[in-house]
Design an enzyme around this catalytic site. Structure first.
Site, mmCIF file in Angstrom:
data_model
loop_
_atom_site.group_PDB
_atom_site.id
_atom_site.type_symbol
_atom_site.label_atom_id
_atom_site.label_comp_id
_atom_site.label_asym_id
_atom_site.label_seq_id
_atom_site.Cartn_x
_atom_site.Cartn_y
_atom_site.Cartn_z
ATOM 1 N N ASP A 168 0.848 -1.186 0.000
ATOM 2 C CA ASP A 168 0.000 0.000 0.000
ATOM 3 C C ASP A 168 0.890 1.246 0.000
ATOM 4 O OD1 ASP A 168 -1.689 2.189 0.737
ATOM 5 O OD2 ASP A 168 -3.107 0.785 1.622
ATOM 6 N N THR A 265 0.825 -10.231 -12.170
ATOM 7 C CA THR A 265 -0.522 -10.283 -11.604
ATOM 8 C C THR A 265 -1.421 -9.233 -12.246
ATOM 9 O OG1 THR A 265 -0.004 -8.710 -9.844
ATOM 10 C CG2 THR A 265 0.430 -11.044 -9.400
ATOM 11 N N GLU A 268 -0.354 -5.733 -11.166
ATOM 12 C CA GLU A 268 0.781 -5.158 -11.894
ATOM 13 C C GLU A 268 0.375 -4.763 -13.309
ATOM 14 O OE1 GLU A 268 5.486 -6.114 -12.922
ATOM 15 O OE2 GLU A 268 4.329 -7.480 -11.653
#
Length: 286
Positions: A168, A265, A268
């Site tokens: 985050d 992923t 990404e």
């Protein structure tokens, strides 16, 4: 990783104690976390995955039901690894495994390595359980714990690698102190890593990349073993004024090529589609 909550501090007992402590920082005595604990109902598919696979994959190491803290008597040592995974293979720990796409793919590709996924959110844990269970993976376990608490319980040299991919970013300036990559965690990760082990970090946020350099490039016991030279602003920007970074003074920093052990992923892919640059880091324990 996601947002953060602070544990409530006790109310001052008397006016005099407030005066004595007047110079303390606003968060003194509170635990700053890198996430907000949100309650989220699992859909039927994820609930079935939890019910089916939790006993097999989810570690029982917390202080109690609903707690994200490791219980006081727990030690993450070689004996625990041997008892849990049934072997002495190298261990890789991923901080903030999200939906489990990366750690499950890595575990499937490397059956001779043990993997531990750390995640706080129920849906992420459940989805990782689902992916691991469908493949019948024997070398993966999941811990629903606050990652810094787990690393404080680690014995020296218990891990071969630690991964922290796309944590985050906490984009607001006042929240930068809540980013998961901090010097205190770095000290605990270094103790947990075997000599020569690595902490791999990736982010698609330029300001977080600067933050990583500030924390890690001079951290005791780590060497930045990257081979790429990148240019970054030398001052921080926050949410709402990130576009001003291009006009700030820049300097060269050392980073790594993309880690080929990280699958691409959906998260990404979205970052790349938005035009963001992926920053990879490799810090070796020395």
């Amino acid at each position: 990783m996601s947002e953060v909550t602070n544990q409530p501090s006790a109310a001052p007992a008397a006016a005099s104690s407030v005066e004595v402590n007047a110079d303390r920082p606003p968060l003194y005595g509170r635990k700053v976390l890198s996430f907000v604990r949100r309650s989220a109902r699992l859909d039927d598919r994820l609930q079935r995955a939890w019910d089916t696979y939790a006993d097999r994959y989810l570690l029982d190491i917390t202080a109690g039901e609903g707690s994200l803290d490791v219980r006081d008597d727990f030690r993450f040592d070689a004996g625990f690894v041997r008892d849990t995974w049934g072997n002495d293979h190298p261990l890789i720990i991923e901080i903030g495994s999200g939906q489990g796409e990366n750690v499950v793919a890595a575990a499937a590709a490397r059956p001779d390595v043990n993997f531990l996924a750390l995640e706080v959110y129920d849906p992420g844990v459940a989805h990782t359980l689902l992916l691991a269970g469908k493949q019948g993976l024997a070398n993966l376990r999941i811990a629903q714990v606050n990652a810094p608490e787990l690393f404080k319980a680690c014995d020296p040299g218990v891990a071969a690698e630690v991964w922290t991919f796309f944590p985050d970013p906490w984009p607001k300036m006042k929240h930068h102190k809540r980013r998961i990559v901090q010097l205190e965690l770095a000290c605990d990760v270094r103790r947990a890593l075997a000599d020569g082990g690595v902490w791999r970090i990736a982010t698609d946020i330029e300001d977080y990349a600067l933050h990583v350099h500030e924390v890690m490039d001079d951290a005791d016991g780590f060497a930045n073993v990257g081979t790429l030279t990148v240019s970054l602003p030398t001052a921080h920007v926050g949410k709402g004024n990130a576009e001003t970074a291009v006009d700030l003074p820049h300097a060269d920093f050392t980073e790594s090529t993309r880690f080929d052990g990280r699958v691409l992923t959906n998260f990404e892919k979205k970052g790349l589609a938005a035009g963001r640059v992926i920053h990879d880091f490799t810090y070796r324990a020395v």
